[in-house]
Scaffold this active site. Structure first.
Site, PDB file in Angstrom:
ATOM      1  CG  PHE A   1       7.031 -18.606 -26.069  1.00 60.62           C
ATOM      2  CD1 PHE A   1       6.304 -19.155 -25.024  1.00 60.62           C
ATOM      3  CD2 PHE A   1       7.330 -17.139 -25.784  1.00 60.62           C
ATOM      4  CE1 PHE A   1       5.478 -18.550 -24.440  1.00 60.62           C
ATOM      5  CE2 PHE A   1       6.543 -16.519 -24.705  1.00 60.62           C
ATOM      6  CZ  PHE A   1       5.461 -17.111 -24.036  1.00 60.62           C
ATOM      7  CB  CYS A   2       4.752 -22.018 -29.921  1.00 60.51           C
ATOM      8  SG  CYS A   2       5.909 -22.697 -31.097  1.00 60.51           S
ATOM      9  CB  THR A   3       3.196 -26.233 -27.660  1.00 61.23           C
ATOM     10  OG1 THR A   3       2.266 -25.392 -27.310  1.00 61.23           O
ATOM     11  CG2 THR A   3       3.502 -27.447 -26.672  1.00 61.23           C
TER      12      THR A   3
END
Length: 245
Positions: A182-184
């Site tokens: 995951f990331c922003t």
């Protein structure tokens, strides 16, 4: 009053005319009095914009009139103040730098998993086939420090180009597990998940829409802290509201 609409969006799509697009998109944004950053590269587009809702949506509609961007769906949040100081449109080598030119999401994504499924997996402690689930934060260390998923794997990278080597160094720790990267907003995971799959990790997924979409659809369950954003808000909470100092 929260009357400034903030949007973020990206798409991996071949843009051989990135230089020509730069002038066109900058002119449109300035005409609408928008501020933010648009990154263009041969591999696609990545944008962060803010302004009055009507103006922002007019820009998006103009962008979607180009068939290549017709399915672009920005993530939205509102703020009381304009979080950007200027309007920039840049042409870069990559819209998210990894330094692995063979990783090309436009040619095929790694499997994505929706926010509601990730929440359910974390609620029950395993995926639907009984494998243990781990969340892998692909962001830089200073972003992670503001907030992340409970017990997320954090390799303390300082820039995304360090991620591939970190995968190779820690690959054994991920074997036999379902890995949700995951990331922003999802853009880093488009490349991260492909790289991990090509490195031989079988059960790797990307969190569809990133942390921002997870906040929107789940209210932030299993996540502690805020989500760092690259503008003057510095971070948003699970309600997608700007974090107060």
């Amino acid at each position: 009053m929260n009357d400034i609409l903030n949007i973020s969006a990206y798409k991996f799509i071949p843009l051989p005319d990135a230089s020509e697009l730069r002038a066109l998109l900058l002119a449109r944004a300035l005409e609408l009095d928008l501020k933010g950053t648009v990154l263009l590269a041969e591999e696609g587009i990545n944008l962060f914009l803010a302004g009055p809702g009507e103006a922002v949506r007019a820009f998006v509609a103009q962008l979607q009139a180009d068939a290549r961007f017709a399915d672009l769906v920005p993530k939205e949040s509102w703020s009381a103040h304009q979080p950007f100081r200027k309007m920039l449109v840049k042409v870069k080598h990559e819209i998210i730098r990894m330094n692995h030119p063979t990783i090309r999401p436009a040619e095929g994504r790694a499997p994505a998993v929706p926010a509601t499924t990730v929440k359910r997996w974390l609620d029950q402690g395993h995926d639907d086939e009984g494998r243990p689930v781990v969340t892998l934060d692909t962001r830089n260390d200073f972003e992670v420090d503001q907030g992340t998923f409970d017990q997320a794997i954090d390799w303390r990278i300082t820039k995304f180009s360090e991620f591939p080597q970190a995968v190779l160094d820690h690959k054994a720790e991920l074997e036999g597990k379902t890995v949700v990267s995951f990331c922003t907003g999802g853009i880093r995971c488009e490349k991260a998940a492909i790289f991990m799959r090509e490195a031989g990790l079988e059960h790797v997924y990307q969190l569809e829409g990133g942390i921002l979409k997870y906040f929107e659809e789940t209210g932030g369950a299993h996540y502690h802290g805020n989500c760092f954003v690259f503008d003057e808000r510095r971070g948003v909470d699970a309600e997608l509201a700007a974090v107060k100092d």
